[in-house]
Design an enzyme around this catalytic site. Structure first.
Site, mmCIF file in Angstrom:
data_model
loop_
_atom_site.group_PDB
_atom_site.id
_atom_site.type_symbol
_atom_site.label_atom_id
_atom_site.label_comp_id
_atom_site.label_asym_id
_atom_site.label_seq_id
_atom_site.Cartn_x
_atom_site.Cartn_y
_atom_site.Cartn_z
ATOM 1 N N HIS A 18 -38.955 -33.166 -41.611
ATOM 2 C CA HIS A 18 -37.860 -34.128 -41.736
ATOM 3 C C HIS A 18 -36.619 -33.618 -40.976
ATOM 4 C CE1 HIS A 18 -39.834 -35.262 -45.807
ATOM 5 N NE2 HIS A 18 -40.004 -36.296 -45.013
ATOM 6 N N LYS A 42 -43.096 -43.236 -56.761
ATOM 7 C CA LYS A 42 -43.741 -41.999 -56.324
ATOM 8 C C LYS A 42 -43.643 -40.881 -57.354
ATOM 9 C CE LYS A 42 -44.286 -41.637 -51.373
ATOM 10 N NZ LYS A 42 -43.879 -40.899 -50.167
ATOM 11 N N ARG A 95 -46.145 -39.678 -37.942
ATOM 12 C CA ARG A 95 -46.932 -38.440 -37.811
ATOM 13 C C ARG A 95 -48.304 -38.683 -37.207
ATOM 14 N NH1 ARG A 95 -47.072 -36.941 -43.724
ATOM 15 N NH2 ARG A 95 -47.252 -39.202 -43.650
ATOM 16 N N SER A 133 -44.551 -34.029 -48.074
ATOM 17 C CA SER A 133 -43.913 -33.472 -49.270
ATOM 18 C C SER A 133 -44.958 -33.223 -50.355
ATOM 19 C CB SER A 133 -42.827 -34.419 -49.775
ATOM 20 O OG SER A 133 -41.865 -34.601 -48.772
HETATM 21 N N1 COA Z 1 -42.232 -34.272 -41.524
HETATM 22 C C1 COA Z 1 -42.836 -34.011 -42.684
HETATM 23 N N2 COA Z 1 -43.241 -34.949 -43.537
HETATM 24 C C2 COA Z 1 -43.001 -36.213 -43.207
HETATM 25 C C3 COA Z 1 -42.374 -36.562 -42.008
HETATM 26 C C4 COA Z 1 -41.977 -35.532 -41.151
HETATM 27 N N3 COA Z 1 -41.384 -35.770 -39.988
HETATM 28 N N4 COA Z 1 -42.278 -37.887 -41.962
HETATM 29 C C5 COA Z 1 -42.829 -38.353 -43.081
HETATM 30 N N5 COA Z 1 -43.273 -37.338 -43.839
HETATM 31 C C6 COA Z 1 -43.992 -37.436 -45.097
HETATM 32 C C7 COA Z 1 -43.108 -37.430 -46.293
HETATM 33 O O1 COA Z 1 -42.900 -36.128 -46.771
HETATM 34 C C8 COA Z 1 -43.897 -38.270 -47.268
HETATM 35 O O2 COA Z 1 -44.801 -37.442 -47.941
HETATM 36 P P1 COA Z 1 -45.327 -37.815 -49.398
HETATM 37 O O3 COA Z 1 -45.977 -39.176 -49.283
HETATM 38 O O4 COA Z 1 -46.277 -36.741 -49.665
HETATM 39 O O5 COA Z 1 -44.129 -37.843 -50.287
HETATM 40 C C9 COA Z 1 -44.687 -39.235 -46.376
HETATM 41 O O6 COA Z 1 -44.653 -38.673 -45.112
HETATM 42 C C10 COA Z 1 -44.123 -40.612 -46.222
HETATM 43 O O7 COA Z 1 -42.846 -40.610 -46.655
HETATM 44 P P2 COA Z 1 -41.478 -41.057 -46.072
HETATM 45 O O8 COA Z 1 -41.453 -41.204 -44.618
HETATM 46 O O9 COA Z 1 -40.459 -40.192 -46.698
HETATM 47 O O10 COA Z 1 -41.444 -42.471 -46.641
HETATM 48 P P3 COA Z 1 -41.523 -42.821 -48.131
HETATM 49 O O11 COA Z 1 -42.790 -43.554 -48.325
HETATM 50 O O12 COA Z 1 -41.336 -41.698 -49.026
HETATM 51 O O13 COA Z 1 -40.225 -43.706 -48.208
HETATM 52 C C11 COA Z 1 -39.008 -45.746 -48.128
HETATM 53 C C12 COA Z 1 -40.336 -45.030 -47.959
HETATM 54 C C13 COA Z 1 -38.043 -45.045 -49.041
HETATM 55 C C14 COA Z 1 -38.376 -45.841 -46.770
HETATM 56 C C15 COA Z 1 -39.413 -47.136 -48.663
HETATM 57 O O14 COA Z 1 -40.128 -46.963 -49.868
HETATM 58 C C16 COA Z 1 -38.224 -48.021 -48.939
HETATM 59 O O15 COA Z 1 -37.689 -48.600 -48.022
HETATM 60 N N6 COA Z 1 -37.793 -48.121 -50.198
HETATM 61 C C17 COA Z 1 -36.650 -48.956 -50.598
HETATM 62 C C18 COA Z 1 -37.095 -50.259 -51.245
HETATM 63 C C19 COA Z 1 -37.407 -51.292 -50.205
HETATM 64 O O16 COA Z 1 -36.583 -51.722 -49.440
HETATM 65 N N7 COA Z 1 -38.666 -51.745 -50.204
HETATM 66 C C20 COA Z 1 -39.122 -52.786 -49.318
HETATM 67 C C21 COA Z 1 -39.633 -52.227 -48.035
HETATM 68 S S1 COA Z 1 -40.231 -53.513 -46.982
#
Ligand code: COA
Length: 165
Positions: A18, A42, A95, A133
């Site tokens: 990140h 989550k 990724r 994560s």
């Molecule tokens: N390096 C390491 N890990 C990474 C990474 C990187 N560059 N990019 C993504 N990841 C990992 C994260 O650690 C995460 O791991 P996990 O699933 O084990 O926790 C995974 O990839 C995906 O996560 P992330 O990119 O953080 O997205 P998320 O799914 O956690 O978050 C939101 C998604 C918060 C953006 C989304 O849920 C959201 O918009 N929520 C708000 C409500 C909303 O508007 N909903 C409608 C959407 S249409």
């Protein structure tokens, strides 16, 4: 024109992958808001306040960032949060091909909800391609070495979650 973007995620916890996206996004935008989603779906192990504090500390320790960076927690719809921040763009890291489908749907829906907020995708560098994560938490829980994937501060926070002092 000055560009403000949000970089949203759950960040439970923030990883070096990140942080690498933060550094690269900063080369593109003028202001980046790292937006920590409450994301109860989550079942995060860290509270949103803890995740914000961890991200703030890790980012404050980064040298040579090329833009202004803020960290904020949010509980609203992503596009409402982006609007409240005055952001015109959403930054996401990709990724693998498997990330693409999820991002494709999410971006499509967000564009439907607010066509004025566009997304920027950065390919995660191969070094961080397999980091997530969840993996980091599992490896830590089973006493594996996570020092390559998170900062020492986060390692300590994870260790404290396992066996609180
Ligand atoms: N390096 C390491 N890990 C990474 C990474 C990187 N560059 N990019 C993504 N990841 C990992 C994260 O650690 C995460 O791991 P996990 O699933 O084990 O926790 C995974 O990839 C995906 O996560 P992330 O990119 O953080 O997205 P998320 O799914 O956690 O978050 C939101 C998604 C918060 C953006 C989304 O849920 C959201 O918009 N929520 C708000 C409500 C909303 O508007 N909903 C409608 C959407 S249409």
């Amino acid at each position: 024109m000055s560009i403000t973007a949000i970089y949203p995620g759950t960040f439970d916890p923030i990883t070096r992958g990140h942080l690498h996206i933060v550094r690269r996004a900063c080369r593109i935008v003028d202001k980046l808001i790292v937006s920590v989603s409450e994301n109860r779906n989550k079942n995060p192990i860290f509270s949103v306040e803890e995740r914000v504090a961890m991200a703030k500390a890790d980012i404050a320790a980064m040298n040579g960032l090329e833009c202004e960076v803020e960290v904020q927690g949010f509980e609203t719809l992503l596009i409402h949060h982006a609007r409240d921040c005055g952001a015109s763009h959403i930054v996401r890291g990709l990724r693998a091909v498997s990330d693409f489908e999820y991002e494709f749907h999410m971006t499509g829906m967000n564009l439907r909800l607010n066509p004025d907020i566009d997304s920027i995708f950065l390919m995660t560098s191969e070094k961080w391609q397999f980091v997530s994560s969840s993996f980091v938490k599992e490896i830590s829980r089973l006493d594996g070495d996570i020092s390559k994937f998170v900062t020492a501060r986060t390692r300590k926070a994870l260790a404290n979650k396992k066996s609180p002092a």
